[in-house]
Every structure is written in structure tokens, then in C-alpha cells.
Design a protein around this motif. Structure first.
Motif, mmCIF file in Angstrom:
data_model
loop_
_atom_site.group_PDB
_atom_site.id
_atom_site.type_symbol
_atom_site.label_atom_id
_atom_site.label_comp_id
_atom_site.label_asym_id
_atom_site.label_seq_id
_atom_site.Cartn_x
_atom_site.Cartn_y
_atom_site.Cartn_z
ATOM 1 N N ARG A 12 -4.120 -9.948 3.806
ATOM 2 C CA ARG A 12 -3.210 -11.008 3.373
ATOM 3 C C ARG A 12 -2.803 -10.761 1.935
ATOM 4 N N TYR A 13 -1.534 -10.970 1.634
ATOM 5 C CA TYR A 13 -1.087 -10.963 0.241
ATOM 6 C C TYR A 13 -0.544 -12.335 -0.075
ATOM 7 N N ARG A 14 -0.938 -12.871 -1.173
ATOM 8 C CA ARG A 14 -0.414 -14.175 -1.571
ATOM 9 C C ARG A 14 0.571 -13.942 -2.699
ATOM 10 N N THR A 15 1.830 -14.077 -2.385
ATOM 11 C CA THR A 15 2.855 -13.890 -3.414
ATOM 12 C C THR A 15 3.584 -15.207 -3.603
ATOM 13 N N GLY A 16 3.531 -15.703 -4.827
ATOM 14 C CA GLY A 16 4.154 -17.002 -5.084
ATOM 15 C C GLY A 16 3.466 -18.058 -4.244
ATOM 16 N N THR A 19 2.110 -16.862 1.935
ATOM 17 C CA THR A 19 1.093 -15.914 2.321
ATOM 18 C C THR A 19 1.741 -14.890 3.240
ATOM 19 N N LEU A 20 1.536 -13.610 2.934
ATOM 20 C CA LEU A 20 2.152 -12.557 3.738
ATOM 21 C C LEU A 20 1.056 -11.770 4.446
ATOM 22 N N TYR A 21 1.191 -11.640 5.745
ATOM 23 C CA TYR A 21 0.210 -10.856 6.505
ATOM 24 C C TYR A 21 0.710 -9.431 6.633
ATOM 25 N N ALA A 22 0.154 -8.513 5.827
ATOM 26 C CA ALA A 22 0.512 -7.105 5.970
ATOM 27 C C ALA A 22 -0.148 -6.544 7.225
ATOM 28 N N LEU A 23 -1.368 -6.994 7.483
ATOM 29 C CA LEU A 23 -2.051 -6.673 8.735
ATOM 30 C C LEU A 23 -2.544 -7.986 9.339
ATOM 31 N N GLY A 40 6.142 2.854 13.035
ATOM 32 C CA GLY A 40 6.527 1.459 12.941
ATOM 33 C C GLY A 40 7.571 1.279 11.875
ATOM 34 N N PRO A 41 8.289 0.163 11.938
ATOM 35 C CA PRO A 41 9.346 -0.058 10.968
ATOM 36 C C PRO A 41 8.792 -0.244 9.560
ATOM 37 N N SER A 42 9.660 -0.121 8.604
ATOM 38 C CA SER A 42 9.252 -0.277 7.213
ATOM 39 C C SER A 42 8.691 -1.680 6.997
ATOM 40 N N GLY A 43 7.582 -1.745 6.286
ATOM 41 C CA GLY A 43 6.972 -3.041 6.008
ATOM 42 C C GLY A 43 6.059 -3.521 7.104
ATOM 43 N N SER A 44 5.810 -2.697 8.123
ATOM 44 C CA SER A 44 4.981 -3.145 9.233
ATOM 45 C C SER A 44 3.484 -3.033 8.923
ATOM 46 N N GLY A 45 3.143 -2.419 7.788
ATOM 47 C CA GLY A 45 1.729 -2.377 7.393
ATOM 48 C C GLY A 45 1.073 -1.028 7.583
ATOM 49 N N LYS A 46 1.855 0.013 7.795
ATOM 50 C CA LYS A 46 1.299 1.343 8.055
ATOM 51 C C LYS A 46 0.476 1.837 6.857
ATOM 52 N N THR A 47 1.119 1.800 5.685
ATOM 53 C CA THR A 47 0.414 2.291 4.498
ATOM 54 C C THR A 47 -0.819 1.443 4.219
ATOM 55 N N THR A 48 -0.658 0.147 4.418
ATOM 56 C CA THR A 48 -1.798 -0.748 4.183
ATOM 57 C C THR A 48 -2.980 -0.366 5.074
ATOM 58 N N ASP A 166 0.115 10.131 4.626
ATOM 59 C CA ASP A 166 1.189 9.138 4.628
ATOM 60 C C ASP A 166 2.525 9.877 4.553
ATOM 61 N N GLU A 167 3.252 9.881 5.660
ATOM 62 C CA GLU A 167 4.526 10.571 5.771
ATOM 63 C C GLU A 167 4.466 11.998 5.240
ATOM 64 N N PRO A 168 3.613 12.832 5.823
ATOM 65 C CA PRO A 168 3.423 14.191 5.317
ATOM 66 C C PRO A 168 4.668 15.056 5.491
ATOM 67 N N THR A 199 4.100 8.073 10.039
ATOM 68 C CA THR A 199 5.360 8.800 10.045
ATOM 69 C C THR A 199 6.510 7.975 10.617
ATOM 70 N N HIS A 200 7.708 8.348 10.241
ATOM 71 C CA HIS A 200 8.923 7.807 10.863
ATOM 72 C C HIS A 200 9.532 8.844 11.784
ATOM 73 N N ASP A 201 8.881 9.981 11.830
ATOM 74 C CA ASP A 201 9.482 11.195 12.357
ATOM 75 C C ASP A 201 9.021 11.415 13.802
ATOM 76 N N LEU B 365 -0.274 4.376 -6.427
ATOM 77 C CA LEU B 365 0.357 5.294 -5.483
ATOM 78 C C LEU B 365 1.492 4.655 -4.700
ATOM 79 N N ARG B 366 1.651 3.316 -4.817
ATOM 80 C CA ARG B 366 2.707 2.698 -4.033
ATOM 81 C C ARG B 366 4.081 3.124 -4.541
ATOM 82 N N GLY B 367 4.103 3.442 -5.868
ATOM 83 C CA GLY B 367 5.335 3.770 -6.576
ATOM 84 C C GLY B 367 6.316 4.471 -5.694
HETATM 85 N N1 LIG Z 1 0.187 -5.372 -3.379
HETATM 86 C C1 LIG Z 1 0.988 -6.054 -2.549
HETATM 87 N N2 LIG Z 1 1.363 -7.295 -2.855
HETATM 88 C C2 LIG Z 1 2.142 -8.017 -2.019
HETATM 89 N N3 LIG Z 1 2.629 -7.534 -0.879
HETATM 90 C C3 LIG Z 1 2.308 -6.278 -0.506
HETATM 91 C C4 LIG Z 1 1.471 -5.469 -1.335
HETATM 92 N N4 LIG Z 1 1.302 -4.262 -0.730
HETATM 93 C C5 LIG Z 1 2.031 -4.329 0.418
HETATM 94 N N5 LIG Z 1 2.624 -5.519 0.549
HETATM 95 C C6 LIG Z 1 3.444 -5.967 1.664
HETATM 96 O O1 LIG Z 1 2.737 -5.682 2.857
HETATM 97 C C7 LIG Z 1 3.653 -5.284 3.855
HETATM 98 C C8 LIG Z 1 3.218 -3.969 4.445
HETATM 99 O O2 LIG Z 1 3.374 -2.970 3.489
HETATM 100 P P1 LIG Z 1 3.138 -1.426 3.769
HETATM 101 O O3 LIG Z 1 3.295 -0.687 2.518
HETATM 102 O O4 LIG Z 1 1.865 -1.271 4.514
HETATM 103 O O5 LIG Z 1 4.350 -1.103 4.739
HETATM 104 P P2 LIG Z 1 4.724 0.277 5.412
HETATM 105 O O6 LIG Z 1 4.598 0.069 6.900
HETATM 106 O O7 LIG Z 1 3.945 1.370 4.823
HETATM 107 O O8 LIG Z 1 6.240 0.422 5.033
HETATM 108 P P3 LIG Z 1 7.055 1.752 4.699
HETATM 109 O O9 LIG Z 1 7.370 2.396 6.040
HETATM 110 O O10 LIG Z 1 8.300 1.277 4.028
HETATM 111 O O11 LIG Z 1 6.227 2.601 3.830
HETATM 112 C C9 LIG Z 1 5.034 -5.216 3.207
HETATM 113 O O12 LIG Z 1 5.745 -6.374 3.570
HETATM 114 C C10 LIG Z 1 4.731 -5.209 1.734
HETATM 115 O O13 LIG Z 1 5.771 -5.859 1.054
#
Ligand SMILES: Nc1ncnc2c1ncn2[C@@H]1O[C@H](COP(=O)(O)OP(=O)(O)OP(=O)(O)O)[C@@H](O)[C@H]1O
Ligand SMILES: [Mg+2]
Lengths: 227, 367
Positions: A12-16, A19-23, A40-48, A166-168, A199-201, B365-367
């Protein structure tokens, strides 16, 4: 053997005020020698997810078992030590140190306790990845594919159980991308290393054992490859 | 690795260590300047601090010191002291048949106690005259030359070695004749030479106690306390100089802080990678501090070399002996400047290093 077993991961990320559920509740297990892609699409939580699996980040809820050991609540220095022992990272932008040669870059993770064996192993790894001629070149004298191969060699220097990428291939053309994926496949098969590649590939899916689809922080349909 | 990182940002590292260089040179050379000043001053002072002079107090109508006074003074002085009573009178003198001028003539019994000869011999001294080096030079006098004192011709026995500039016994401008040639009985001044400044001070107090117990018969001049005061002043001057120089080090520190901060911003991702592949916070801290220390060391060493150069010049002009730079207090200043330089760069590297080490690798590393 299960290398990583993650249950009920929530981030969970709490922004402002929101509450945002990254996962939002993810179970993920990884066997030794398995090559898995996460799409998965951008922002779906892959990197997280990748960061949590790699002990770079901690989940808000859920548990992570690394080789059967619960690593969820560990402090920074213990997680760092575990990363050093069992995990290798490959980044989209390679992140090689520009002042160091290829061999030295490969040695970096073990530089502080380096010995002659580390240097030898770094050379062997680079030679295995077809960079025997480029050992003493600086990163700016290498092509993108060569840099990524140096990065892969770096991720293998500590004989990890898991390599997280991550996206090698994100910055590479498809031909070079294929070479890199071949390397991953080979490493997974020969060294019994588990590999997770975000990956997106779609190209990647020809090489992996299975693909995990992430949508809005949850696991969507999962496709197993026959091979 | 630290070394490599520095060579990457050559220009900026150069500028940062230039700050340290300037700071170190400033501290060291200002310090050495102070030392040289003090040294050349004490050189001129010579043994002034160990000397005292007893004069009759004309304010109390005492015009001369008697044999009894001299005995009292000898008693008060320590066993190793030399006590030299001197008579003076003003007489017409003519050098080399030039016009007569009225000069103070000094009558001394044992000139070998006070003076050494540059030419000729000081003792035995029963007749003739001794002249100071300035007098000899002005009138081209040598042993054997003749001068006329009060109408009588006198032979020069010796030209005297130069004395300490501020000493009351300085003979440079004097004409000295045997005390026995004086008809007057009393003495116009007495020089007492002790071996240390403290002893001189004690003797001075003893003389005052015994000769001035009823009326202030004599006036005792001692320069020891004056010398102490002057040295204290020099201490203050040196401290102020060092303070000024520290400001330049402060500026250097800020410029290193800047370099290191910029380099942490620039290398944010790299540091993130290091953390990701298993570098502990303290490892990153070490690498960054290494860089700062290296900057400080290089700057410090360059600074020390330049300071020694500057010190050679300063000592050449101020003391007249360039090699005087290799004296202990100078080494102290150079050493202090060097350590301050290194310390400054470590301290100013501390915050950026801490900042770099404590950033979460995920964020970097998010940069
Ligand atoms: N430190 C943080 N603070 C607030 N929100 C965050 C933070 N890190 C990630 N998020 C949010 O969590 C969600 C998932 O992020 P993540 O980086 O895992 O996406 P992703 O699937 O890797 O996207 P992309 O394909 O663009 O790399 C996004 O909506 C992002 O905005
Ligand atoms: Mg991502």
C-alpha cells in the motif's frame, strides 16, 4: 525445490489522502531453474513485486520465504546481506559504473571482499557470455547488448539462487534481445538459477517456462509454456 | 573505486581540492609568517631579557652611583652574573682631524665582559679606545687609527662586534675608554647580565629593595617583562592570523560539501545499484568518505608543498635565512594546517555520504 514462496503480498502507498494498492494480495512461488516472465500494463505493480521478491522492498502485508526462511520482517542490513548472497539484479538501464572496466563492473558486488578467485570468476562469466574480447573495456566503449551482458555477468558473480531482471530487453533491439534471452534460458537450465523477468516484450514469452500477468496489483490469467 | 570516481569528475574534484590547497597554504604560511616575525624580533632582542641597567635617579638628585652602590648591586646579583659599572662624560672628539664634535665617552673597566672585538683586541685595556662598528664605519677607523679626545690623541685598540639592536649595552655608536682615565669617582650606569630572564627579574627586585628602601636612589630598567609582553602579543597575532586562515578552510569545506552533494545526486542510481547488489549502508558510507578523504589528502599534500615554498620565501625575506623554515614551530603549523585540511574535507564529506548511504535503493532506482 522452491526458492521463493510469497503469500498474500500487499503493498500500500499512502499518497495525500488516498491509499493506493500497488499490490493487492499476490501469491507467487518460484522453483529453482525456472524462467518466469511478469507482464502487465504500466503501473500494475510489476516493479513493486520484483523489488519485494528481491528483498529491496518490504510488503505491507504478506510473507516472503526465501529458501524456506521467512525474510519478511528482516532489517535493512540483514536483507542487504541476503541480497548479496542469494540474489542477482539486472536493470533496464544496465547501471554499470562508468569508471570501471567490464571485468571490474562484474566484480563490483564482491569488490569489498574480492580476491583472485573473484577476478577469475568474473572473467569466466564474461567469456561465457561472449565478451572475452571486451574484458578491459569501459562501459561507454560497449554496445547496449554488450552492456546488458556485462550486467548479467554481474548478477551472476555471487552465484545467486534467483536473478531478477526489470525489463532486461527494454533498451535493446529484437535481435540483441534474443541473444540476451538465450543467455537467460541457458543460465536457468545449466546453473539451475531461477529467473524472473519483468517485460512488455512478447518476444520474452518464447523463452520462459510461464508468464504471470499482473493487472492492478492482482494476478490475472497465467499461461504455461509447453517447453 | 573512490580514486576512479574522482578522476571522472576531474574538474570539479580539482576545484574542490584547490579550496583545500588554498586553505592549507593560508593557515600554514600565515602561521609561518607569524613565527618568522617573532623569530626575527627575538633575534634583534638578543639577550635583552636577561639584562638590567641601574641608573641613578636624577629626579631625587642622585647624579651618580657610588662604589657602595656597586657593591650592593654585586651582592644582589646572582653568583654567575656579570656586573659592569660604566662611567660617562661628554667631551669634544675629533676623528681623522675632522672638526670636533661633542660625544658621550664611556668609561668601562672590563670591556671583555660586555664586548667582543671584530678587529683588534679588547683586553688588556689600560689605554687607548674601543669604538663601535657604526662609528668605525662612519669614520673609517681600524685598530691603530688615531682619534682626538678632549685634545689628547688616543689610539684605537679594537673595533667592536655589533650588539643586539635593543640592548642598553649596544656599543655600535660608542667610543669607550678605560674607566681609570676618568677623574670622577661615581658611575653613571651599571649593567647586570644574568643568565635567565627570571633571574634578571629577581635581581632587579633585590636591587630596588636594598637601594630604594629610604628614597628612590636608583632607577632599575629591565626588559625581561617587556619581552614577555611582546611575546604574548605575538601569540595573539598568530592566533588571529590562524583564525583568518581558518575562514578560507571553511570556504574550502563548503566547496567540498558542494562537490560531494552534487556527486551524490549525480550518482544516485549508481549508489542504488551498489545497495541492491549487497553493499551495506556503511560500505557506501565508506566509499563516499574515502573520496572526501582522498580529496582532502591530495589538497593537503599540494598545500603543504606550496606552503613550504611560501615559507622559504617568507623566511628568506623576514629572517634572511630561507632554511629557517625547517624549524619546529613551522612544522607544527604545517602539520596543523594539513590535518585541518583533511579534517575539513572529511567533515564536509560526512553529510553527503550519509545522505547517499541512507537513501532507499528502491527510491534511487525508480528514476
Ligand atoms: N514510492 C511510491 N509511492 C507512491 N506510489 C508508488 C510508489 N512506488 C510505486 N508506486 C505506485 O505503485 C504502482 C505500481 O508501480 P510499479 O512501479 O510497480 O509499476 P510497474 O508495473 O512497474 O509499471 P511500469 O511498467 O511503468 O514500470 C504505480 O501506480 C505507482 O505509481
Ligand atoms: Mg516498472
Amino acid at each position: 525445490m522452491t526458492v521463493i514462496d510469497a503469500q498474500g503480498l500487499v503493498k500500500r502507498y499512502r499518497t495525500g489522502g488516498q491509499t493506493l494498492y500497488a499490490l493487492a494480495g499476490i501469491d507467487f512461488a518460484l522453483e529453482a531453474g525456472e524462467f518466469v516472465s511478469i507482464m502487465g500494463p504500466s503501473g500494475s505493480g510489476k516493479t513493486t513485486l520484483l523489488n519485494i521478491l528481491g528483498l529491496l522492498d518490504t510488503p505491507t502485508e504478506g510473507t516472503v520465504l526465501l529458501e524456506g526462511q521467512d525474510v519478511t520482517g528482516l532489517g535493512d542490513s540483514k536483507r542487504t546481506a541476503l541480497r548479496k548472497r542469494t540474489i542477482g539484479f539486472v536493470f533496464q538501464h544496465f547501471y554499470l559504473l562508468p569508471t570501471l572496466t567490464a571485468v571490474e563492473n562484474v566484480e563490483v558486488p564482491l569488490l569489498l571482499d574480492s580476491g583472485p578467485q573473484v577476478k577469475k570468476r568474473a572473467r569466466t562469466l564474461l567469456e561465457r557470455l561472449g565478451l572475452g574480447e571486451r574484458l578491459d573495456h569501459k562501459p561507454d566503449e560497449l554496445s547496449g547488448g554488450q552492456k546488458q551482458r556485462v550486467a548479467i555477468a554481474r548478477s551472476l558473480i555471487n552465484s545467486p539462487k534467483v536473478v531478477l531482471a526489470d525489463e532486461p530487453t527494454g533498451n535493446l533491439d529484437s535481435e540483441t534481445g534474443r541473444q540476451i534471452l538465450d543467455e537467460f534460458r541457458r543460465i536457468a537450465d545449466e546453473d539451475d538459477v531461477a529467473i524472473v523477468a519483468v517485460t512488455h516484450d512478447d518476444l520474452v514469452n518464447e523463452y520462459v517456462d510461464r508468464t504471470v500477468h499482473l493487472v492492478d496489483g492482482t494476478i490475472g490469467r497465467e499461461r504455461k509454456n509447453g517447453g | 573505486m573512490a580514486r576512479r570516481n574522482l578522476t571522472r569528475t576531474k574538474m570539479r574534484s580539482l576545484l574542490a581540492s584547490l579550496g583545500i590547497v588554498i586553505g592549507v597554504v593560508a593557515i600554514a604560511s600565515l602561521g609561518m609568517f607569524g613565527v618568522a616575525l617573532q623569530y626575527s624580533f627575538t633575534q634583534n632582542l638578543g639577550n635583552v631579557g636577561n639584562q638590567l641597567t641601574v641608573y641613578p635617579n636624577s629626579g631625587e638628585n642622585v647624579t651618580e652611583l657610588t662604589e657602595r652602590d656597586i657593591r650592593t648591586i654585586r651582592r644582589e646579583a646572582s653568583a654567575t652574573a656579570t656586573v659592569s659599572p660604566v662611567k660617562t662624560r661628554v667631551e669634544p672628539v675629533s676623528y681623522n682631524r675632522e672638526d670636533e664634535v661633542r660625544e658621550t665617552i664611556y668609561g668601562v673597566e672590563n670591556p671583555e665582559e660586555l664586548y667582543e672585538a671584530k678587529e683588534g683586541r679588547v683586553s688588556p685595556f689600560r689605554s687607548g679606545a674601543l669604538v663601535g662598528s657604526s662609528v668605525a664605519e662612519a669614520h673609517d677607523l681600524h685598530p691603530g687609527s688615531q682619534i682626538t679626545v678632549n685634545g689628547t690623541s688616543v689610539r684605537i685598540r679594537a673595533v667592536l662586534e655589533e650588539g643586539d639592536a635593543f640592548s642598553p649595552t649596544n656599543p655600535d655608536n660608542r667610543v669607550i675608554v678605560p674607566a681609570t682615565s676618568f677623574s670622577q669617582r661615581g658611575y653613571s650606569e651599571v649593567y647586570v647580565m644574568e643568565s635567565t630572564g627570571t633571574q634578571a627579574n629577581e635581581t632587579a627586585m633585590g636591587i630596588r629593595d636594598s637601594l630604594n628602601n629610604r628614597e628612590d636612589r636608583v632607577f632599575v630598567q629591565e626588559l625581561g617583562s617587556l619581552v614577555d609582553t611582546i611575546e604574548e602579543q605575538f601569540q595573539i597575532i598568530n592566533t588571529v592570523l590562524a583564525g583568518i586562515a581558518s575562514i578560507s578552510l571553511l570556504v574550502a569545506g563548503i566547496s567540498i560539501l558542494n562537490v560531494m552533494l552534487m556527486s551524490t545526486v549525480e550518482r544516485r542510481e549508481e549508489i542504488g545499484v551498489l545497495r541492491a547488489v549487497g553493499y551495506q549502508k556503511r560500505d557506501v558510507l565508506k566509499v563516499m568518505l574515502m573520496e572526501a578523504t582522498l580529496l582532502g589528502f591530495l589538497g593537503g599534500i599540494a598545500g603543504v608543498i606550496l606552503s613550504i615554498g611560501a615559507g622559504l620565501a617568507i623566511n628568506h625575506y623576514a629572517v634572511g635565512d630561507a632554511m629557517a623554515v625547517f624549524r619546529l614551530p613551522n612544522a607544527w603549523y604545517v602539520g596543523a594546517a594539513f590535518s585541518f585540511g583533511v579534517l575539513t574535507s572529511i567533515v564536509s564529506g560526512l553529510y553527503p555520504a550519509w545522505k547517499a548511504a541512507s537513501e532507499e535503493p528502491v527510491d534511487a532506482l525508480r528514476g
